[in-house]
Design an enzyme around this catalytic site. Structure first.
Site, mmCIF file in Angstrom:
data_model
loop_
_atom_site.group_PDB
_atom_site.id
_atom_site.type_symbol
_atom_site.label_atom_id
_atom_site.label_comp_id
_atom_site.label_asym_id
_atom_site.label_seq_id
_atom_site.Cartn_x
_atom_site.Cartn_y
_atom_site.Cartn_z
ATOM 1 N N GLU A 90 -8.663 26.740 -72.674
ATOM 2 C CA GLU A 90 -7.665 28.052 -72.388
ATOM 3 C C GLU A 90 -6.533 27.634 -71.616
ATOM 4 O O GLU A 90 -6.455 26.871 -70.493
ATOM 5 C CB GLU A 90 -8.413 28.752 -71.538
ATOM 6 C CG GLU A 90 -9.674 29.372 -71.937
ATOM 7 C CD GLU A 90 -10.336 30.332 -71.165
ATOM 8 O OE1 GLU A 90 -10.945 31.404 -71.686
ATOM 9 O OE2 GLU A 90 -10.371 30.139 -69.828
ATOM 10 N N GLY B 237 -20.383 28.880 -66.329
ATOM 11 C CA GLY B 237 -18.938 28.547 -66.686
ATOM 12 C C GLY B 237 -18.605 26.940 -66.536
ATOM 13 O O GLY B 237 -17.968 26.723 -67.763
ATOM 14 N N ASP C 213 -14.277 25.560 -74.487
ATOM 15 C CA ASP C 213 -13.035 26.108 -74.475
ATOM 16 C C ASP C 213 -12.002 25.184 -74.149
ATOM 17 O O ASP C 213 -11.980 24.424 -73.082
ATOM 18 C CB ASP C 213 -12.767 27.330 -73.619
ATOM 19 C CG ASP C 213 -13.703 28.311 -73.839
ATOM 20 O OD1 ASP C 213 -14.215 28.692 -75.032
ATOM 21 O OD2 ASP C 213 -14.353 29.186 -72.808
ATOM 22 N N GLU D 32 -16.162 25.589 -65.141
ATOM 23 C CA GLU D 32 -14.540 25.410 -65.331
ATOM 24 C C GLU D 32 -14.000 24.508 -64.695
ATOM 25 O O GLU D 32 -14.633 23.792 -63.485
ATOM 26 C CB GLU D 32 -13.991 26.736 -65.027
ATOM 27 C CG GLU D 32 -14.513 27.958 -65.583
ATOM 28 C CD GLU D 32 -15.575 28.726 -64.839
ATOM 29 O OE1 GLU D 32 -16.242 28.171 -63.876
ATOM 30 O OE2 GLU D 32 -15.797 29.693 -65.157
ATOM 31 N N TRP E 284 -6.095 38.286 -64.948
ATOM 32 C CA TRP E 284 -6.602 37.096 -64.335
ATOM 33 C C TRP E 284 -5.930 35.719 -64.507
ATOM 34 O O TRP E 284 -6.029 34.937 -63.500
ATOM 35 C CB TRP E 284 -8.070 36.823 -64.354
ATOM 36 C CG TRP E 284 -8.228 36.679 -65.911
ATOM 37 C CD1 TRP E 284 -8.240 37.351 -67.236
ATOM 38 C CD2 TRP E 284 -8.334 35.046 -66.570
ATOM 39 N NE1 TRP E 284 -8.393 36.684 -68.286
ATOM 40 C CE2 TRP E 284 -8.521 35.165 -68.056
ATOM 41 C CE3 TRP E 284 -8.402 33.880 -66.141
ATOM 42 C CZ2 TRP E 284 -8.546 34.147 -68.797
ATOM 43 C CZ3 TRP E 284 -8.304 32.788 -66.975
ATOM 44 C CH2 TRP E 284 -8.413 32.992 -68.108
ATOM 45 N N GLU F 259 -20.515 27.972 -75.830
ATOM 46 C CA GLU F 259 -18.968 27.891 -76.082
ATOM 47 C C GLU F 259 -18.243 26.827 -75.294
ATOM 48 O O GLU F 259 -18.779 26.235 -74.307
ATOM 49 C CB GLU F 259 -18.460 29.259 -75.244
ATOM 50 C CG GLU F 259 -16.988 29.571 -75.695
ATOM 51 C CD GLU F 259 -16.510 30.923 -75.411
ATOM 52 O OE1 GLU F 259 -15.308 30.981 -74.674
ATOM 53 O OE2 GLU F 259 -17.401 31.998 -75.448
ATOM 54 N N GLN G 242 -7.403 24.901 -68.995
ATOM 55 C CA GLN G 242 -8.554 25.137 -68.212
ATOM 56 C C GLN G 242 -9.523 24.807 -69.340
ATOM 57 O O GLN G 242 -9.277 25.105 -70.581
ATOM 58 C CB GLN G 242 -8.901 26.470 -67.841
ATOM 59 C CG GLN G 242 -10.518 26.604 -67.176
ATOM 60 C CD GLN G 242 -10.391 27.828 -66.504
ATOM 61 O OE1 GLN G 242 -9.777 28.027 -65.533
ATOM 62 N NE2 GLN G 242 -11.416 28.658 -66.738
ATOM 63 N N THR G 243 -10.650 24.057 -69.181
ATOM 64 C CA THR G 243 -12.009 23.777 -70.122
ATOM 65 C C THR G 243 -13.109 24.347 -69.408
ATOM 66 O O THR G 243 -13.276 24.460 -68.073
ATOM 67 C CB THR G 243 -12.314 22.268 -70.127
ATOM 68 O OG1 THR G 243 -12.379 21.716 -68.990
ATOM 69 C CG2 THR G 243 -10.810 21.776 -70.672
ATOM 70 N N ASN G 244 -13.751 25.011 -70.501
ATOM 71 C CA ASN G 244 -15.034 25.683 -70.061
ATOM 72 C C ASN G 244 -16.155 25.353 -70.683
ATOM 73 O O ASN G 244 -15.992 24.873 -72.001
ATOM 74 C CB ASN G 244 -15.077 27.269 -70.225
ATOM 75 C CG ASN G 244 -13.435 27.754 -69.393
ATOM 76 O OD1 ASN G 244 -13.351 27.616 -68.181
ATOM 77 N ND2 ASN G 244 -12.947 28.850 -70.249
#
Length: 323
Positions: free
Chosen positions: A119, A144, A117, A146, A210, A115, A132-134
């Site tokens: 976010e 993660g 991301d 992150e 969260w 994945e 946020q990038t994951n």
């Protein structure tokens, strides 16, 4: 349909163009591909009437209300490519709201999924959205990788472009053509570098547990519907069943020097959390982390020490003036 979506070569030297990144600098950014209409490249995932098409299918609105969120996905899966969209986020009070623009293969590889991301995490009125990038590879959700950043513009007032570049050697996240993060494949990461075909997704959903101050602030549905707008949807990638050799550029894919310098300036000024500096979560940094003197700028939690850095997202700057 697959042949219409297929753009085989994605990082040859001709795929880069010069663009202004603010403060008088010129950096090299990926050349945009031709945008697709929704029907040409995407399908609705969930949300019934909470997904609406505008402008002959070239703009997509997804919304969250008390009934449901909504989302869509690419019709095909891709092994490497450049994937992007221009996005405008919900305004006003948006605590607990999560808008995600990401790549995943979780529907195929339940326990070993990859994945990538973006976010976007909503906030209370008067405070900025954060992004946020994951990076997950081979089911490494417990890791993660992150990172979080403040933005140097108001993402609710206009469209801004968010892009993911993924090759067999590197992953780069871009905001308005300026790179904010690079992940380079290494032996240390091993199978945790995403390497299986993924589809592209966009969703909006309730992350009250969260998303804002660890769940302190929840979604308040008196402000609903929360609407995220997408346009300039691009799938510039290699179909998952295409030979990998046809998808990779010739002559390497090193980031141009000016672009790298622009990325480092953005990270120094706008990154508010980095997993490599989170000593509470990782007493020993993950093997790909190269932690130097800059670690002093972060708390043991991985959060940036400087309150100025958290305020760098103030909305006084013109769009694109990240540097």
């Amino acid at each position: 349909m697959a042949s219409r979506l297929l753009l085989a070569v994605l990082l040859a030297s001709s795929a880069w163009v010069a663009a202004s990144a603010g403060a008088g600098d010129e950096v090299m950014v990926p050349r945009p591909a031709a945008a697709l209409t929704f029907g040409e490249g995407y399908t609705q995932l969930f949300g019934d009437s909470n997904l609406r098409l505008h402008g002959d299918g070239k703009r997509v609105h997804i919304s969250l209300d008390e009934r449901t969120g909504s989302g869509f996905a690419s019709q095909g899966a891709y092994l490497h490519g450049l994937f992007s969209a221009s996005i405008k986020l919900p305004s006003d009070y948006a605590a607990g709201v999560v808008v995600a623009f990401y790549m995943s293969n979780g529907d195929v590889y339940e326990k070993t999924h990859d994945e990538l991301d973006f976010e976007f995490l909503g906030n209370v009125k008067g405070k900025e959205w954060r992004v946020q990038t994951n990076v997950y590879g081979d089911g490494s959700t417990a890791v993660g990788r992150e990172e979080r950043y403040g933005l140097w513009f108001d993402p609710t007032q206009d469209f801004h472009r968010y892009s993911i570049l993924w090759t067999n050697r590197t992953i780069v996240f871009y905001v308005d053509g300026t790179p904010i993060r690079e992940v380079v494949r290494s032996e240390a990461m091993g199978a945790q570098f995403p390497s299986k075909p993924m589809s592209l997704y966009a969703t909006i959903w309730d992350g009250s547990s969260w998303a804002t101050s660890g769940g302190r602030y929840k979604v308040d549905y008196k402000y609903a519907p929360y609407v995220a707008e997408f346009t300039d949807l691009e799938l510039h990638g290699c179909a998952h069943d295409q030979a990998q050799s046809a998808c990779e550029p010739e002559g390497g894919s090193a980031m141009p020097t000016r672009q790298r310098a622009a990325m480092e300036r953005v990270r120094a000024r706008h990154m508010t959390y980095g997993y490599c500096y989170d000593r509470a979560r990782y007493p020993a940094p993950l093997p790909e982390c190269r932690v130097g003197a800059e670690a002093a700028m972060y708390l043991p939690s991985g959060e940036a020490r400087s309150s100025d850095r958290r305020r760098h997202g103030k909305r006084h700057r013109r769009a694109g003036a990240a540097l």
